[in-house]
Design a protein around this motif. Structure first.
Motif, PDB file in Angstrom:
ATOM      1  N   ASP A 111       0.831  -1.203   0.000  1.00  0.00           N
ATOM      2  CA  ASP A 111       0.000   0.000   0.000  1.00  0.00           C
ATOM      3  C   ASP A 111       0.865   1.252   0.000  1.00  0.00           C
ATOM      4  O   ASP A 111       0.570   2.219  -0.697  1.00  0.00           O
ATOM      5  N   GLU A 112       1.933   1.234   0.756  1.00  0.00           N
ATOM      6  CA  GLU A 112       2.796   2.406   0.860  1.00  0.00           C
ATOM      7  C   GLU A 112       3.733   2.574  -0.335  1.00  0.00           C
ATOM      8  O   GLU A 112       4.074   3.692  -0.696  1.00  0.00           O
ATOM      9  N   HIS A 113       4.160   1.456  -0.949  1.00  0.00           N
ATOM     10  CA  HIS A 113       5.246   1.542  -1.929  1.00  0.00           C
ATOM     11  C   HIS A 113       4.987   0.843  -3.259  1.00  0.00           C
ATOM     12  O   HIS A 113       5.933   0.669  -4.029  1.00  0.00           O
ATOM     13  N   LEU A 114       3.775   0.436  -3.571  1.00  0.00           N
ATOM     14  CA  LEU A 114       3.507  -0.319  -4.805  1.00  0.00           C
ATOM     15  C   LEU A 114       3.983   0.425  -6.043  1.00  0.00           C
ATOM     16  O   LEU A 114       4.769  -0.097  -6.835  1.00  0.00           O
ATOM     17  N   GLU A 115       3.522   1.641  -6.219  1.00  0.00           N
ATOM     18  CA  GLU A 115       3.894   2.399  -7.406  1.00  0.00           C
ATOM     19  C   GLU A 115       5.393   2.686  -7.432  1.00  0.00           C
ATOM     20  O   GLU A 115       6.023   2.633  -8.486  1.00  0.00           O
ATOM     21  N   SER A 174       5.337   3.803 -17.150  1.00  0.00           N
ATOM     22  CA  SER A 174       5.891   4.568 -16.030  1.00  0.00           C
ATOM     23  C   SER A 174       5.251   5.947 -15.935  1.00  0.00           C
ATOM     24  O   SER A 174       5.044   6.457 -14.835  1.00  0.00           O
ATOM     25  N   GLY A 175       4.924   6.535 -17.070  1.00  0.00           N
ATOM     26  CA  GLY A 175       4.236   7.833 -17.043  1.00  0.00           C
ATOM     27  C   GLY A 175       2.878   7.745 -16.382  1.00  0.00           C
ATOM     28  O   GLY A 175       2.515   8.599 -15.557  1.00  0.00           O
ATOM     29  N   PHE A 176       2.119   6.721 -16.709  1.00  0.00           N
ATOM     30  CA  PHE A 176       0.797   6.574 -16.100  1.00  0.00           C
ATOM     31  C   PHE A 176       0.889   6.172 -14.630  1.00  0.00           C
ATOM     32  O   PHE A 176       0.106   6.646 -13.802  1.00  0.00           O
ATOM     33  N   LEU A 177       1.839   5.310 -14.289  1.00  0.00           N
ATOM     34  CA  LEU A 177       1.991   4.923 -12.883  1.00  0.00           C
ATOM     35  C   LEU A 177       2.475   6.073 -12.021  1.00  0.00           C
ATOM     36  O   LEU A 177       2.172   6.133 -10.826  1.00  0.00           O
ATOM     37  N   SER A 178       3.216   6.993 -12.608  1.00  0.00           N
ATOM     38  CA  SER A 178       3.713   8.121 -11.820  1.00  0.00           C
ATOM     39  C   SER A 178       2.573   9.028 -11.351  1.00  0.00           C
ATOM     40  O   SER A 178       2.692   9.696 -10.324  1.00  0.00           O
ATOM     41  N   PHE A 235      -6.282   2.722 -18.134  1.00  0.00           N
ATOM     42  CA  PHE A 235      -7.315   2.106 -17.310  1.00  0.00           C
ATOM     43  C   PHE A 235      -6.767   1.765 -15.924  1.00  0.00           C
ATOM     44  O   PHE A 235      -7.394   2.072 -14.902  1.00  0.00           O
ATOM     45  N   VAL A 236      -5.603   1.157 -15.876  1.00  0.00           N
ATOM     46  CA  VAL A 236      -4.983   0.806 -14.589  1.00  0.00           C
ATOM     47  C   VAL A 236      -4.682   2.074 -13.798  1.00  0.00           C
ATOM     48  O   VAL A 236      -4.884   2.128 -12.580  1.00  0.00           O
ATOM     49  N   CYS A 237      -4.204   3.110 -14.497  1.00  0.00           N
ATOM     50  CA  CYS A 237      -3.922   4.384 -13.832  1.00  0.00           C
ATOM     51  C   CYS A 237      -5.193   4.963 -13.207  1.00  0.00           C
ATOM     52  O   CYS A 237      -5.179   5.421 -12.072  1.00  0.00           O
TER      53      CYS A 237
END
Length: 161
Positions: A9-13, A56-60, A136-138
């Motif tokens: 939860d704290e560090h997934l991304e 990586s752009g969307f996860l950021s 979608f994931v983002c």
């Protein structure tokens, strides 16, 4: 198990972004080595790096929400009482939540269009649904992170003595 879930939860991304950055760096290093030392160009490395960069752009976006990093004006809450500042934060979180809830069906239809077309990437042969799933994931991650922020903002603060 609870500790593992808390860490995720704290560090997934953060973990995913570090992995993607490391993969991009290794792929580009291999490409440069092959091109300038072996005089052979890899046709797939640039494409794969581009797709990792998209992810990586969307996860950021979700990472920034989880860490509370965004372009915002911080001066106004300092002049307000704690309750009014919390209300202002809740309005901001709710506005962004509504925006991502609005975007979710469009991101889903974008992803579904890749499923129905069956398109694959030219050099790697990767099904494009894996790349087009990033928005979608983002959106899903942002909705979860914003709900988490709203719940935290609604909790009463414990007094420090």
């Amino acid at each position: 198990m609870k500790r593992i879930l808390h860490t995720l939860d704290e560090h997934l991304e953060e973990y995913l972004l570090m992995l993607l950055l490391a993969l991009m760096a290794v792929l580009m290093l291999v490409q440069v080595f092959c091109r300038y030392v072996l005089h052979v160009s890899l046709s797939w490395s640039e494409e794969l790096t581009r797709y990792l960069f998209i992810w990586s752009g969307f996860l950021s976006v979700s990472f920034c929400c989880a860490k509370g990093l965004s372009i915002k004006t911080d001066i106004l809450p300092h002049f307000l009482s704690e309750g009014k500042a919390r209300g202002l934060r809740l309005i901001g979180y709710t506005t962004v939540l509504v925006f991502f809830l609005y975007l979710l069906p469009f991101a889903a239809s974008y992803m579904i269009s890749a499923v129905t077309s069956g398109q694959v990437s030219p050099a790697c042969g990767i099904p494009m649904v894996f790349i087009q799933a990033a928005p979608f994931v983002c959106c899903l991650l942002m909705i979860l992170r914003l709900l988490e922020r709203i719940v935290r903002a609604l909790r009463p603060r414990k007094e420090v003595r």
